[in-house]
Design a protein around this motif. Structure first.
Motif, PDB file in Angstrom:
ATOM      1  N   ILE B 174      35.876  40.701  32.139  1.00 39.37           N
ATOM      2  CA  ILE B 174      35.965  40.622  33.612  1.00 39.37           C
ATOM      3  C   ILE B 174      34.920  41.536  34.244  1.00 39.37           C
ATOM      4  CG2 ILE B 174      37.446  41.159  35.600  1.00 39.37           C
ATOM      5  CD1 ILE B 174      39.854  40.361  33.781  1.00 39.37           C
ATOM      6  N   ARG B 175      34.801  42.745  33.708  1.00 41.97           N
ATOM      7  CA  ARG B 175      33.814  43.686  34.277  1.00 41.97           C
ATOM      8  C   ARG B 175      32.389  43.134  34.154  1.00 41.97           C
ATOM      9  NH1 ARG B 175      33.695  47.106  38.205  1.00 41.97           N
ATOM     10  NH2 ARG B 175      32.878  45.060  38.778  1.00 41.97           N
ATOM     11  N   LEU B 199      37.701  54.014  33.469  1.00 41.69           N
ATOM     12  CA  LEU B 199      36.531  54.382  34.278  1.00 41.69           C
ATOM     13  C   LEU B 199      35.263  54.319  33.436  1.00 41.69           C
ATOM     14  CD1 LEU B 199      36.633  55.351  37.356  1.00 41.69           C
ATOM     15  CD2 LEU B 199      38.841  55.226  36.217  1.00 41.69           C
ATOM     16  N   GLU B 200      35.349  54.742  32.185  1.00 43.33           N
ATOM     17  CA  GLU B 200      34.179  54.678  31.300  1.00 43.33           C
ATOM     18  C   GLU B 200      33.727  53.238  31.092  1.00 43.33           C
ATOM     19  OE1 GLU B 200      34.947  58.649  28.505  1.00 43.33           O
ATOM     20  OE2 GLU B 200      35.473  56.665  27.760  1.00 43.33           O
ATOM     21  N   MET B 201      34.688  52.312  31.118  1.00 41.68           N
ATOM     22  CA  MET B 201      34.361  50.884  30.960  1.00 41.68           C
ATOM     23  C   MET B 201      33.691  50.298  32.194  1.00 41.68           C
ATOM     24  SD  MET B 201      37.810  49.487  29.100  1.00 41.68           S
ATOM     25  CE  MET B 201      37.560  47.823  29.679  1.00 41.68           C
ATOM     26  N   GLY B 202      33.658  51.068  33.263  1.00 45.67           N
ATOM     27  CA  GLY B 202      33.042  50.558  34.481  1.00 45.67           C
ATOM     28  C   GLY B 202      34.034  50.089  35.514  1.00 45.67           C
ATOM     29  N   SER B 231      36.261  62.532  35.366  1.00 43.07           N
ATOM     30  CA  SER B 231      35.489  62.622  34.126  1.00 43.07           C
ATOM     31  C   SER B 231      35.008  61.251  33.668  1.00 43.07           C
ATOM     32  CB  SER B 231      36.362  63.277  33.042  1.00 43.07           C
ATOM     33  OG  SER B 231      35.671  63.303  31.823  1.00 43.07           O
ATOM     34  N   GLY B 232      35.909  60.294  33.691  1.00 39.48           N
ATOM     35  CA  GLY B 232      35.544  58.941  33.253  1.00 39.48           C
ATOM     36  C   GLY B 232      34.465  58.337  34.133  1.00 39.48           C
ATOM     37  N   ARG B 233      34.568  58.557  35.418  1.00 34.04           N
ATOM     38  CA  ARG B 233      33.553  58.008  36.328  1.00 34.04           C
ATOM     39  C   ARG B 233      32.200  58.684  36.107  1.00 34.04           C
ATOM     40  NH1 ARG B 233      31.911  53.499  38.997  1.00 34.04           N
ATOM     41  NH2 ARG B 233      30.294  54.158  40.434  1.00 34.04           N
TER      42      ARG B 233
END
Lengths: 75, 263
Positions: B174-175, B199-202, B231-233
């Motif tokens: 989906i991303r 967040l790391e996945m976008g 952090s993830g972002r």
């Protein structure tokens, strides 16, 4: 808007899932009769939203299902 | 943070959307929400008689926070129910924003994609800013975009399970296929590490409730999620390295003493 009922006999309607007899046939009067005040509630009749601006001209019929909701926590 | 979160022409510095339910008390909810840094809070409507005070207390706390309200249609099982509740929400909360839920199954509270798309189409015509809670199905997401949704909220896992991102393949797809629209993981997040991963996945943001509200220390957990999401972002914006199959030394090999001496 709904048809006005000519006689003012007590109505039996369903309010939030409970059947009860009420004296008011106009929604605005029903709200006062039930003890609601302020703006922190909203109403649907028979599953249809009724805007606050129309309470004074919204007439109730026998057997109507009235939902009165107010804010709660949610996820 | 380099880039703020943009949802329906509004900008937010926090990428955590938080729920207001299930906390030990309204005061703890208030403290946890503030610790989370969230700028968007979900809430709902239920039948209440004038004598009931519980909802009023929570509502008073939420009003004083001054956050963007995101009323939900939790529990609705048809498009018509959701549309009616949405109209009631808009009147009370004075916002067009709506977390649209149309539930298709009682066991796992899985969204009904057909009812969801029908309701979204109608509500967008009526001027609502719809944030639909949907499954991790690419085609459903595309149809919701076609209906006019400018934000999508696929589930990580069923509501309240804390299972994290159950179908990473679908979520990544989906991303990748919908790179422009803001995507929020809604539901199923149980641990800060799972939020970081999203967040790391976008994914642009995370919406959660139970993981914070049901923690032993909701305020501490709210802080943990705030840090994890930031952090993830930051990791996503900084560019994660690609995984590889074989080892590659990070310390230079040139100049290594004892080179081949033992052989």
């Amino acid at each position: 808007m709904r048809n006005e009922i000519s006689n003012m006999m007590a109505l039996t309607i369903n309010i939030n899932g409970e059947t009860q007899a009420v004296n008011s046939s106009v929604l605005a009067e029903l709200i006062s009769e039930l003890g609601y005040s302020g703006n922190q509630f909203a109403i649907a009749v028979n599953g249809e939203f009724v805007p606050k601006s129309t309470y004074t001209e919204f007439f109730l019929n026998q057997g109507d299902k009235v939902d009165i909701v107010a804010p709660i926590a949610g996820g | 943070m380099k880039n703020p979160l943009k949802l329906y022409d509004q900008f937010f510095s926090s990428r955590l959307l938080i729920g207001s339910a299930l906390y030990p008390s309204p005061a703890v909810m208030d403290e946890a929400v503030k610790a989370s840094g969230a700028e968007i809070i979900t809430l709902s409507l239920r039948r209440q008689n004038p004598a009931q005070q519980e909802g009023q207390i929570i509502w008073k706390y939420i009003q004083e926070m001054g956050l963007q309200l995101l009323p939900n249609t939790a529990g609705c099982k048809t498009a018509q129910e959701a549309i009616t509740l949405a109209e009631m929400s808009r009147e009370i909360f004075q916002t067009d924003w709506l977390k649209l839920e149309v539930i298709g199954d009682d066991y796992n509270l899985q969204p009904d994609p057909y009812g969801l798309i029908d309701a979204a189409s109608e509500l967008i015509k009526r001027g609502f800013k719809v944030l639909p809670y949907c499954t991790d199905d690419l085609v459903v997401c595309q149809k919701l975009m076609d209906a006019g949704c400018e934000v999508l909220m696929p589930w990580g896992a069923p509501i309240g399970t804390g299972q994290g991102l159950l179908n990473k393949y679908n979520l990544k797809t989906i991303r990748e296929r919908l790179p422009q629209i803001p995507l929020i993981i809604d539901a199923g997040i149980g641990a800060p590490s799972q939020a970081t991963e999203a967040l790391e996945m976008g994914y642009d943001a995370v919406l959660l409730n139970t993981a914070v509200a049901k923690a032993h220390d909701p305020v501490g957990m709210a802080t943990a999620f705030k840090l994890a999401i930031d952090s993830g972002r930051l990791a996503y914006e900084s560019g994660l390295m690609l995984k590889r199959q074989t080892a590659e030394p990070s310390t230079p090999t040139i100049g290594m003493p004892f080179w081949h001496q033992g052989q």
